[in-house]
Scaffold this motif. Structure first.
Motif: not given
Length: 159
Positions: A51, A68, A70-71, A96-98, A116
């Protein structure tokens, strides 16, 4: 005064933040993500990315995979010197990074799903289908797409 060691070994390299991928010459089993020993899949590069500020550099070729991410604060870009369309992700890239931003630059992608809560920056890309939720922050620059698929997410409260 103080004497500081400013040799190359003591300075962090900008290349330390890069993870290189080549579907033509890379290997997920023997590669290490460097320019000389790239990984072969975007999925492998995402799995080893930290990250915060890493850049996944895709070299010319077709990436036949669904990936996919999500980092946080990761850029996925075409290698310098490549022309548009030389780097093609034939599957779906799901973001999907939130909490932070993902940046896509210089890529051709069959489909992007942005699910995300984080920001998405898309620059100089060709995207076949782009699925996204309206209320999520996005910035587009020089993006060509065949289909924009828009979802509006509403949070309704009943008392």
């Amino acid at each position: 005064g103080n004497i500081y060691d400013l040799t190359a070994a003591s300075l962090p390299s900008l290349y330390d933040r890069e993870i290189h991928v080549s579907p033509l010459s890379g290997s997920d089993s023997t590669g290490d993500g460097t320019t000389l020993k790239p990984f072969s899949t975007l999925t492998k590069a995402i799995s080893v990315a930290n990250n915060g500020g890493q850049q996944i550099v895709l070299h010319p070729g077709t990436y036949k995979e669904d990936a996919s991410i999500n980092k946080l604060n990761v850029t996925i870009c075409a290698a310098q010197g490549t022309n548009g369309g030389e780097v093609y992700v034939s599957g779906t890239l799901t973001i999907n990074a939130n909490q932070s931003s993902i940046r896509l630059y210089g890529l051709s992608i069959n489909q992007v799903n942005h699910a995300g809560l984080g920001s998405l920056y898309v620059d100089t890309c060709q995207i076949g289908n782009f699925n996204f939720i309206l209320l999520k922050p996005k910035i587009f620059s020089n993006v060509n797409t065949k289909n924009w698929i828009l979802s509006i997410k509403l949070n309704l409260l009943f008392f």
